[in-house]
Design an enzyme around this catalytic site. Structure first.
Site, PDB file in Angstrom:
ATOM      1  N   HIS A  18      19.209 -18.076  69.330  1.00  0.00           N
ATOM      2  CA  HIS A  18      19.994 -17.389  70.352  1.00  0.00           C
ATOM      3  C   HIS A  18      19.211 -16.182  70.858  1.00  0.00           C
ATOM      4  O   HIS A  18      18.194 -15.809  70.278  1.00  0.00           O
ATOM      5  CB  HIS A  18      21.337 -16.913  69.772  1.00  0.00           C
ATOM      6  CG  HIS A  18      21.159 -15.855  68.731  1.00  0.00           C
ATOM      7  ND1 HIS A  18      20.891 -16.148  67.408  1.00  0.00           N
ATOM      8  CD2 HIS A  18      21.165 -14.500  68.823  1.00  0.00           C
ATOM      9  CE1 HIS A  18      20.748 -15.023  66.728  1.00  0.00           C
ATOM     10  NE2 HIS A  18      20.907 -14.002  67.568  1.00  0.00           N
ATOM     11  N   HIS A  76      13.473 -10.932  73.885  1.00  0.00           N
ATOM     12  CA  HIS A  76      12.733 -11.944  73.141  1.00  0.00           C
ATOM     13  C   HIS A  76      13.715 -12.824  72.381  1.00  0.00           C
ATOM     14  O   HIS A  76      14.883 -12.481  72.229  1.00  0.00           O
ATOM     15  CB  HIS A  76      11.757 -11.286  72.147  1.00  0.00           C
ATOM     16  CG  HIS A  76      12.450 -10.600  71.020  1.00  0.00           C
ATOM     17  ND1 HIS A  76      13.027  -9.360  71.161  1.00  0.00           N
ATOM     18  CD2 HIS A  76      12.694 -10.990  69.738  1.00  0.00           C
ATOM     19  CE1 HIS A  76      13.593  -9.012  70.009  1.00  0.00           C
ATOM     20  NE2 HIS A  76      13.406  -9.990  69.133  1.00  0.00           N
TER      21      HIS A  76
END
Length: 191
Positions: free
Chosen positions: A43, A130
């Site tokens: 995720h 990220h």
């Protein structure tokens, strides 16, 4: 009242999770000691809240809903491989995020402001979009990991696209087999 470990995240479509898992499999070919994020847990984290009284979930959701109201959806692309804090002493293996970073940063800032109103202080780190693939446990064989990551990164451009239409309040329960994530609430980014 019991505590729940909570964070806000953008969950990914299953096909993109499979691609990322394939990338992890190739990096696993090295003898590096890395704890890889399980495919179903991949995720994009927006805001980690930590251990929170379970009774605050509704309040947290309400304030976050107000914070993201009217933001609207946007697209991001996952591309590139890297390491935090850097290649000389890798601790985290990550995939980069491109695309509508202005909108992603706006989402992050709104969430930060909303959660600060509830007493959740920020960690002071600069927002660095990220996706974490794994955490390096020990320094042995990192040279092989870095080399393999360099080879793989040169083979592709965009790994996949994420249409960000919602954010999820997630609970993370730590177990012996690793964390188990559960979606508690979903907030849609309506225009």
């Amino acid at each position: 009242m019991w505590q729940m470990r909570l964070f806000w995240a953008v969950n990914l479509p299953d096909d993109l999770k499979r691609k990322l898992s394939g990338l992890q499999s190739r990096l696993r070919e090295t003898p590096a000691n890395v704890k890889w994020v399980e495919q179903h847990n991949l995720h994009l984290t927006i805001r980690f809240l930590g251990d929170v009284d379970a009774g605050r979930v509704d309040e947290i959701t309400r304030v976050a809903r107000e914070a993201v109201a009217g933001l609207g959806g946007f697209s991001l692309q996952l591309s590139g491989l890297g390491f935090f804090p850097g290649p000389h002493k890798p601790r985290v293996v990550w995939v980069g995020v491109q695309g509508n970073l202005l909108k992603f940063r706006e989402l992050y800032n709104r969430m930060e402001t909303g959660m600060a109103k509830l007493g959740f202080s920020g960690d002071g780190k600069r927002f660095s979009p990220h996706l974490t693939l794994g955490r390096v446990r020990a320094p042995q064989a990192n040279a092989e990991l870095l080399s393999k990551a360099g080879d793989i990164a040169g083979e592709f451009g965009i790994i996949g696209e994420v249409k960000v239409a919602a954010v999820d309040l997630m609970e993370s329960r730590l177990t012996r087999k690793g964390p188990v994530y559960t979606v508690l609430n979903t907030l849609y980014l309506s225009d």
